[in-house]
Design a protein around this motif. Structure first.
Motif, PDB file in Angstrom:
ATOM      1  N   GLY A   1     -24.056  29.514  13.843  1.00 36.74           N
ATOM      2  CA  GLY A   1     -23.001  28.501  13.721  1.00 36.74           C
ATOM      3  C   GLY A   1     -23.314  27.343  12.796  1.00 36.74           C
ATOM      4  O   GLY A   1     -22.602  26.352  12.797  1.00 36.74           O
TER       5      GLY A   1
ATOM      6  N   ARG B   1     -31.919  31.423  27.506  1.00 38.82           N
ATOM      7  CA  ARG B   1     -30.945  30.574  26.805  1.00 38.82           C
ATOM      8  C   ARG B   1     -30.722  29.304  27.608  1.00 38.82           C
ATOM      9  O   ARG B   1     -30.506  29.343  28.821  1.00 38.82           O
ATOM     10  CB  ARG B   1     -29.616  31.315  26.644  1.00 38.82           C
TER      11      ARG B   1
ATOM     12  N   GLU C   1     -30.161  32.167  13.907  1.00 40.22           N
ATOM     13  CA  GLU C   1     -29.422  33.409  14.155  1.00 40.22           C
ATOM     14  C   GLU C   1     -28.131  33.408  13.331  1.00 40.22           C
ATOM     15  O   GLU C   1     -27.032  33.380  13.881  1.00 40.22           O
ATOM     16  CB  GLU C   1     -29.081  33.531  15.646  1.00 40.22           C
TER      17      GLU C   1
HETATM   18  C1  LIG Z   1     -26.036  33.237  20.563  1.00 46.86           C
HETATM   19  C2  LIG Z   1     -25.379  33.304  19.228  1.00 46.86           C
HETATM   20  N1  LIG Z   1     -26.157  33.407  18.129  1.00 46.86           N
HETATM   21  C3  LIG Z   1     -25.621  33.471  16.892  1.00 46.86           C
HETATM   22  C4  LIG Z   1     -24.252  33.458  16.695  1.00 46.86           C
HETATM   23  C5  LIG Z   1     -23.701  33.576  15.304  1.00 46.86           C
HETATM   24  O1  LIG Z   1     -22.927  32.479  14.972  1.00 46.86           O
HETATM   25  P1  LIG Z   1     -22.253  32.362  13.544  1.00 46.86           P
HETATM   26  O2  LIG Z   1     -21.628  33.659  13.192  1.00 46.86           O
HETATM   27  O3  LIG Z   1     -21.232  31.281  13.716  1.00 46.86           O
HETATM   28  O4  LIG Z   1     -23.351  31.971  12.596  1.00 46.86           O
HETATM   29  C6  LIG Z   1     -23.404  33.340  17.815  1.00 46.86           C
HETATM   30  C7  LIG Z   1     -21.953  33.292  17.656  1.00 46.86           C
HETATM   31  O5  LIG Z   1     -21.185  33.162  18.549  1.00 46.86           O
HETATM   32  C8  LIG Z   1     -23.987  33.278  19.118  1.00 46.86           C
HETATM   33  O6  LIG Z   1     -23.224  33.184  20.224  1.00 46.86           O
END
Ligand SMILES: Cc1ncc(COP(=O)(O)O)c(C=O)c1O
Length: 368
Positions: free
Chosen positions: A201, A121, A232
């Motif tokens: 997000g 990451r 994701e």
């Molecule tokens: C690494 C990572 N991926 C995906 C997500 C999913 O984000 P969201 O539910 O806002 O789409 C998050 C949420 O904190 C995250 O930290």
């Protein structure tokens, strides 16, 4: 539903399907793969449907990774802010990708997982978030590696990287400028990789989101660097697909009318309290009956919000709280020993399944 005892979360598969079709559209037209962020939504009672539209799951812990493997049964991406040695020993048995949060963890565990796809990451030091609490680029953030040179030094160990820097971002232009920044800043690294995950997000399932432009942008990025692009999605995959169905138990008066329901924001919709946002309950602007809707826990601030209703509420009235899929069921807890809402699914064919009921036994087994 009349014969199901409240409170319960009601997941509506036909509403979920609307989001899933957009996710699949990105895959079919622009080659973008999506893995469900289990931290947001882990209700495996609807994974048979979700599996047909998504490529797998991503996780924040060993247990989530295992859930993805056992219940979603597609690609398993394992990420954690910090793995323990025993996490790694377990998850290497079923994960396809392991995404480390730091170079020290990567070096610590590399030999154990070298047969898997290894990711790291990156903290690109930019973010879109209205909430400091959820801002991965906040000061002193521990999420991802900032030092680019140190990443280039170990890039021969990586097959991919993950950038998660958006939170509830519904602004395509902002997203687009972030991706340009990433392309420019990390070009040398990206050219060496097989895959790049752009995290979650991004609110691309919203009706107003320019999905085609988004798809093209992602495809250009993937083509430019010769990488498989992943998203994701959490919230955007499940937005507007569930209700928390509650019943009014009592109405009390303290300058205003307060309807106490058989649920609790603290126990059943915790994110609303954490982010100090009002629950979504149909508010009838012209309704002349105004109530504060409050939870039944002992917490003074257990309040869903203030709303106007067309008719008077009374004990037994149903109150539906919408948008109750993301970050709700995964965060519910036994505060006050309150009855935990059942999980009910309205299937595509219109039938209702009570997927899960909780009892006193579950409560007592969660403690000792
Ligand atoms: C690494 C990572 N991926 C995906 C997500 C999913 O984000 P969201 O539910 O806002 O789409 C998050 C949420 O904190 C995250 O930290």
């Amino acid at each position: 539903m009349k014969n199901i005892e409240t409170p319960y979360y009601l997941i509506d598969e036909s509403k979920l399907l609307k989001n899933l079709k957009k996710i699949k559209y990105l895959k079919d037209n622009y080659g973008v793969k999506s893995v469900l962020a289990l931290k947001c939504f882990s209700s495996w009672c609807v994974f048979d449907l979700m599996r047909r539209y998504m490529d797998g799951t991503t996780s924040s812990s060993l247990y989530e990774a295992r859930l993805g493997y056992e219940k979603f049964k597609k690609e398993v991406h394992a990420y954690s802010a910090a793995f323990s040695k025993s996490d790694i020993d377990e998850l290497k048995k079923f994960s396809n990708k392991v995404i480390f949060n730091s170079i020290s963890q990567l070096k610590m565990f590399y030999t154990k997982v070298r047969n898997l796809k290894i990711g790291l990451r990156i903290n690109p030091q930019i973010s879109y978030s209205d909430f400091d609490l959820a801002d991965p680029a906040r000061k002193y953030s521990r999420l991802g590696v900032k030092n680019y040179k140190s990443v280039l030094d170990i890039s021969h160990l990586l097959s991919g990287v993950m950038f998660h820097c958006n939170c509830e971002n519904e602004n395509f232009n902002k997203f687009s400028s972030y991706l340009d920044h990433i392309s420019k800043t990390y070009a040398e690294l990206l050219n060496k990789l097989e895959w790049v995950s752009l995290g979650g997000g991004i609110y691309f399932t919203k009706d107003t989101y320019p999905l085609e432009k988004f798809g093209k942008k992602l495809k250009n990025f993937g083509d430019k660097f010769g990488v498989q692009v992943y998203l994701e999605p959490g919230e955007t995959a499940v937005t507007q697909s569930a209700y928390l169905v509650t019943k009014v138990l009592d109405i009390v008066h303290n300058e205003i009318d307060i309807a106490i329901v058989d649920s609790s924001i603290e126990a059943h919709m915790l994110d609303l309290l954490v982010y100090r946002t009002q629950a979504k309950i149909e508010n009838n602007k012209n309704g002349k009956y105004k109530y504060m809707i409050a939870g039944k826990s002992c917490l003074a601030g257990d309040i869903f919000g203030m709303y106007n209703f067309k008719s008077k509420l009374k004990a037994g009235s149903t109150i539906n709280i919408s948008d109750a899929a993301g970050y709700t069921m995964v965060k519910k807890n036994w505060f006050n020993g309150l009855a935990m809402p059942s999980i009910v699914v309205k299937r595509l064919n219109g039938s209702y399944d009570i997927a899960k009921k909780f009892s006193y036994k579950d409560y007592i087994q969660s403690l000792s």
